[in-house]
Structure formats: C-alpha cells, structure tokens
Design an enzyme around this catalytic site. Structure first.
Site, PDB file in Angstrom:
ATOM      1  N   CYS A 159       0.812  -1.227   0.000  1.00 55.97           N
ATOM      2  CA  CYS A 159       0.000   0.000   0.000  1.00 55.97           C
ATOM      3  C   CYS A 159       0.843   1.273   0.000  1.00 55.97           C
ATOM      4  CB  CYS A 159      -0.940   0.013   1.195  1.00 55.97           C
ATOM      5  SG  CYS A 159      -1.921  -1.478   1.318  1.00 55.97           S
ATOM      6  N   HIS A 219      -3.801   6.694   3.007  1.00 53.59           N
ATOM      7  CA  HIS A 219      -4.135   5.399   2.409  1.00 53.59           C
ATOM      8  C   HIS A 219      -5.558   5.018   2.825  1.00 53.59           C
ATOM      9  CE1 HIS A 219      -4.008   1.438   0.954  1.00 53.59           C
ATOM     10  NE2 HIS A 219      -3.910   0.851   2.133  1.00 53.59           N
ATOM     11  N   ASN A 258      -9.932  -0.933  -0.192  1.00 54.38           N
ATOM     12  CA  ASN A 258      -8.474  -0.789  -0.178  1.00 54.38           C
ATOM     13  C   ASN A 258      -7.895  -1.272  -1.514  1.00 54.38           C
ATOM     14  OD1 ASN A 258      -5.728  -1.001   0.235  1.00 54.38           O
ATOM     15  ND2 ASN A 258      -5.880  -2.113   2.167  1.00 54.38           N
TER      16      ASN A 258
HETATM   17  N1  ACO Z   1     -18.126  -9.894   8.663  1.00 50.25           N
HETATM   18  C1  ACO Z   1     -18.559 -10.221   9.885  1.00 50.25           C
HETATM   19  N2  ACO Z   1     -17.749 -10.560  10.901  1.00 50.25           N
HETATM   20  C2  ACO Z   1     -16.420 -10.553  10.632  1.00 50.25           C
HETATM   21  C3  ACO Z   1     -15.891 -10.214   9.368  1.00 50.25           C
HETATM   22  C4  ACO Z   1     -16.822  -9.893   8.362  1.00 50.25           C
HETATM   23  N3  ACO Z   1     -16.415  -9.556   7.125  1.00 50.25           N
HETATM   24  N4  ACO Z   1     -14.559 -10.309   9.427  1.00 50.25           N
HETATM   25  C5  ACO Z   1     -14.228 -10.658  10.674  1.00 50.25           C
HETATM   26  N5  ACO Z   1     -15.353 -10.820  11.411  1.00 50.25           N
HETATM   27  C6  ACO Z   1     -15.488 -11.215  12.813  1.00 50.25           C
HETATM   28  C7  ACO Z   1     -14.239 -11.862  13.356  1.00 50.25           C
HETATM   29  O1  ACO Z   1     -14.234 -13.239  13.033  1.00 50.25           O
HETATM   30  C8  ACO Z   1     -14.370 -11.612  14.835  1.00 50.25           C
HETATM   31  O2  ACO Z   1     -15.255 -12.556  15.376  1.00 50.25           O
HETATM   32  P1  ACO Z   1     -14.916 -13.279  16.778  1.00 50.25           P
HETATM   33  O3  ACO Z   1     -14.869 -12.156  17.768  1.00 50.25           O
HETATM   34  O4  ACO Z   1     -16.052 -14.227  16.948  1.00 50.25           O
HETATM   35  O5  ACO Z   1     -13.585 -13.938  16.571  1.00 50.25           O
HETATM   36  C9  ACO Z   1     -15.096 -10.269  14.893  1.00 50.25           C
HETATM   37  O6  ACO Z   1     -15.659 -10.049  13.593  1.00 50.25           O
HETATM   38  C10 ACO Z   1     -14.210  -9.106  15.264  1.00 50.25           C
HETATM   39  O7  ACO Z   1     -13.065  -9.131  14.458  1.00 50.25           O
HETATM   40  P2  ACO Z   1     -11.896  -8.134  14.720  1.00 50.25           P
HETATM   41  O8  ACO Z   1     -10.682  -8.637  14.010  1.00 50.25           O
HETATM   42  O9  ACO Z   1     -11.791  -7.839  16.177  1.00 50.25           O
HETATM   43  O10 ACO Z   1     -12.447  -6.813  14.009  1.00 50.25           O
HETATM   44  P3  ACO Z   1     -11.761  -5.426  13.944  1.00 50.25           P
HETATM   45  O11 ACO Z   1     -12.595  -4.431  14.624  1.00 50.25           O
HETATM   46  O12 ACO Z   1     -10.296  -5.470  14.289  1.00 50.25           O
HETATM   47  O13 ACO Z   1     -11.836  -5.100  12.365  1.00 50.25           O
HETATM   48  C11 ACO Z   1     -10.499  -5.134  10.370  1.00 50.25           C
HETATM   49  C12 ACO Z   1     -11.221  -5.962  11.437  1.00 50.25           C
HETATM   50  C13 ACO Z   1     -11.512  -4.323   9.615  1.00 50.25           C
HETATM   51  C14 ACO Z   1      -9.808  -6.099   9.427  1.00 50.25           C
HETATM   52  C15 ACO Z   1      -9.485  -4.205  11.051  1.00 50.25           C
HETATM   53  O14 ACO Z   1      -8.708  -4.914  11.978  1.00 50.25           O
HETATM   54  C16 ACO Z   1      -8.562  -3.528  10.062  1.00 50.25           C
HETATM   55  O15 ACO Z   1      -8.980  -2.732   9.249  1.00 50.25           O
HETATM   56  N6  ACO Z   1      -7.267  -3.800  10.140  1.00 50.25           N
HETATM   57  C17 ACO Z   1      -6.295  -3.189   9.258  1.00 50.25           C
HETATM   58  C18 ACO Z   1      -6.246  -3.841   7.935  1.00 50.25           C
HETATM   59  C19 ACO Z   1      -5.422  -2.992   7.001  1.00 50.25           C
HETATM   60  O16 ACO Z   1      -5.436  -1.784   7.097  1.00 50.25           O
HETATM   61  N7  ACO Z   1      -4.672  -3.552   6.099  1.00 50.25           N
HETATM   62  C20 ACO Z   1      -3.893  -2.590   5.334  1.00 50.25           C
HETATM   63  C21 ACO Z   1      -2.878  -3.092   4.610  1.00 50.25           C
HETATM   64  S1  ACO Z   1      -3.454  -3.923   3.180  1.00 50.25           S
HETATM   65  C22 ACO Z   1      -2.081  -4.143   2.146  1.00 50.25           C
HETATM   66  O17 ACO Z   1      -0.972  -3.744   2.410  1.00 50.25           O
HETATM   67  C23 ACO Z   1      -2.356  -4.925   0.878  1.00 50.25           C
END
Ligand code: ACO
Length: 331
Positions: free
Chosen positions: A116, A256, A286
């Site tokens: 990214c 980003h 993204n």
């Molecule tokens: N729909 C419903 N539930 C989901 C989904 C979904 N799509 N995805 C995950 N969940 C569930 C999980 O399984 C978890 O359930 P559990 O508690 O029973 O285990 C629950 O939702 C909470 O998951 P968390 O991981 O705690 O959710 P969080 O609030 O952290 O959000 C997210 C997840 C959106 C991925 C966030 O962590 C994030 O944006 N992280 C950064 C990612 C990023 O920016 N990547 C950038 C680089 S990309 C690159 O370089 C190519």
C-alpha cells in the site's frame, strides 16, 4: 545527485473497473453484513476487474489519461515505474507489460513492491532517478488487481479489497520542484502480519499450497491496525518537519484508504485538520498501491486542489512499509 535538477509534476490520471461489488453482494458470498463492513471499515462498495482484464490493462487506462493530460507523446517517456503487489505475473514486471501496451519503447521499465505504500515509494524512486540526471520524463503507476489474490471465501479479507489504478507524469525541471518532501520507513520484523504465503521461494506453489489457499492475501487485521495508526501518524508529521511545513500549509491530506477508522485515528494522532482529509474508501475499498493516487486524481477533478496546492499523501502497507510525501500540484 545534481541538486539543480527539480521534478515537475505534469499530470495525474486514474481508472477503476466498471463492475461494482457492494456489501450486499458480499452478504450473499460469505457470512457478513453491510452493517459489519460499514461500521468496521467505512467501505460500502469496491470495483472488480473484468475476467478479460489484467493488471496492466488497468495501469494502461490510467496511464493514457495522464499522458493525454500532460500533452506529451509516449515516445517522450524514458522511465516507467509500476508499484503493485498483484501484477500480471511473478515475472516479467507489470511495467514491461504496460510498456508494450503503451508502445513506450524509449523507456526503462520496472516494478517496485511496497504494497500500500508503493505509490509513495515510487514518488521517491522517480525523484531520485530524475535528480540524478539519468532520466527526464517518468510515468509512475500505482495499480492493483487485488481481487485476483483474494480468497473470496475468507470474510476476514475479502470485504476489504478492490481493484484500480492511478498514474502520474513527472519531468525534469530547472525552475520547479513539485516533490516538496518525502519520507519512507519499513520494518521487516512484521513480514508475517500481512502476506501472500505461497508462490515464492518460501513456499513454491504446489497442489498442497493451493489446497490450503496460500496463494491469497493473509492478514492479522488487529495487529496491523495498531502499527498502521502509529506509523502513518509518525510519517505524516515527519514529512512536514523535513520541509519546515505546518498543518496550515497543507491544502489536502490523502491517507491510504484501507479503513475509515484508521484514517480518523491517524488524523487525530497526527493533529491534522480533519476537514482537510480526503476520503473515498466507501467507494473503492483498499486498492493498495492505487489508493492515494486514485484519490488525488479524483480530488483534482473535483476542483478541490487549486493550482499551487500542497497535498500530503500518507500510506502504510505490507512489509511492513510506510511513507509520506508532500506534492505541489501546479496544473
Ligand atoms: N463480517 C462479519 N464478521 C467478521 C468479518 C466480516 N467480514 N470479518 C471478521 N469478522 C469477525 C471476526 O471473526 C471476529 O469474530 P470473533 O470475535 O467471533 O472472533 C469479529 O468479527 C471481530 O473481528 P476483529 O478482528 O476484532 O475486528 P476489527 O474491529 O479489528 O476489524 C479489520 C477488522 C476491519 C480487518 C481491522 O482490523 C482492520 O482494518 N485492520 C487493518 C487492515 C489494514 O489496514 N490492512 C492494510 C494493509 S493492506 C495491504 O498492504 C495490501
């Protein structure tokens, strides 16, 4: 390095595929909901390239727009740099596929891999190569076909990504220097937080790696979130300090576009004026290396980047890598 050579930015261009995949479409594919995706990420829809398209086609469409706006000929381009982690093939470079499509055969062409942060790494690479006197006119493209490296059965990742491309044209100048400041960082101790495990020397592709779907993006979202906020805020501040600039000097911030919550947290931590932060993550998700340049091109076409504006791009991605640059938009 010839410090008398400046780098003028001539134009931008962008392209996103026509097909829109909404959160409601995803509800039919994996166990998720529009409500979960919207509140956790801010994303409402993303673009997906057509079966007939590959990464270099997206890059080509963005590049042609930038070349037309710059009023130059493809023959004038002597450097093509493509930032991508979802290129046409592991070898050769997507830049070479793009060069062939553009028929820009007077150019050197290569890819850079910084996920990214790729477009901002690219700005720095182009700046160095032009200032060295080696090249005069460069095309930089940030492009991703992330839908091709996404596991569409994994709700942890498939709701986040989209496809698209953005391009910028640069030219050596004796009077102007539009890359006002740049700052890059990386920390390879975090390689396992976000990767494509198979298809390289660590895990050559086998039937077993395919069965385990190791050819797709794997991510530890929560851990990435924390480092992303810290490092993007740090980059946003350091790039201004390097140039002796302050928040009031910046017309527009383009972070980003991975997650609206990350964007809000970075703005708060870096102490930047939230009203000046550009957001289009709801439309595209993204797009990794394409996000900042697509957003900049859109902001310019929306008329919110008047001539002479300073725009600050900040990004963060796999590696982990991060970076920021301040660009003067003078066209
Ligand atoms: N729909 C419903 N539930 C989901 C989904 C979904 N799509 N995805 C995950 N969940 C569930 C999980 O399984 C978890 O359930 P559990 O508690 O029973 O285990 C629950 O939702 C909470 O998951 P968390 O991981 O705690 O959710 P969080 O609030 O952290 O959000 C997210 C997840 C959106 C991925 C966030 O962590 C994030 O944006 N992280 C950064 C990612 C990023 O920016 N990547 C950038 C680089 S990309 C690159 O370089 C190519």
């Amino acid at each position: 390095m010839n410090s008398k050579i400046g780098v003028k930015i001539l134009s931008t261009g962008s392209y996103v595929p026509e097909k829109i995949l909404t959160n409601f479409d995803l509800e039919k594919m994996v166990e998720t909901s529009d409500e979960w995706i919207s509140t956790r990420t801010g994303i409402k829809e993303r673009r997906i390239l057509d079966k007939s398209q590959v990464t270099s086609d997206l890059a080509y469409n963005a590049a042609v727009k930038a070349i037309e706006k710059a009023k130059i000929s493809v023959d004038d381009i002597d450097l093509i740099v493509v930032a991508t982690i979802s290129g046409d093939a592991p070898m050769p470079s997507t830049a070479c596929y793009l060069q062939k499509k553009l028929k820009a055969f007077n150019s050197t062409a290569f890819d850079i891999s910084a996920a990214c942060s790729g477009f901002i790494y690219g700005v720095t690479v182009v700046k160095g190569l032009i200032q060295s006197g080696l090249y005069k006119r460069a095309l930089l493209v940030g492009v991703e076909a992330l839908s091709r490296v996404t596991d569409w059965t994994d709700r942890n990742t498939c709701v986040l990504f989209g496809d698209g491309a953005g391009a910028m044209i640069f030219e050596a100048s004796e009077t102007e220097d539009d890359i006002v400041s740049a700052y890059l960082g990386a920390d390879g101790s975090f390689t396992e937080l976000l990767n494509i495990p198979a298809g390289g020397a660590i895990n050559p592709t086998t039937e077993e790696t395919a069965r385990q779907k190791l050819q797709y993006i794997k991510m530890q979202g929560k851990e990435i979130f924390k480092v992303a906020v810290t490092k993007m805020a740090e980059a946003a501040i350091k790039v201004q300090e390097k140039a002796g600039l302050k928040d009031e000097d910046i017309t527009l911030y383009i972070p980003h576009q991975a997650n609206l919550r990350i964007i809000d947290a970075v703005a708060k931590k870096a102490g930047v004026n939230k009203d000046k932060v550009y957001v289009n993550v709801h439309k595209y998700g993204n797009m990794s290396a394409a996000t900042t340049i697509v957003a900049l091109d859109e902001a310019i076409s929306e008329g919110i980047v008047p001539k002479g504006s300073l725009v600050e791009l900040v990004a963060f991605g796999a590696g982990l890598t991060w970076g920021a640059c301040i660009l003067k938009i003078n066209f």
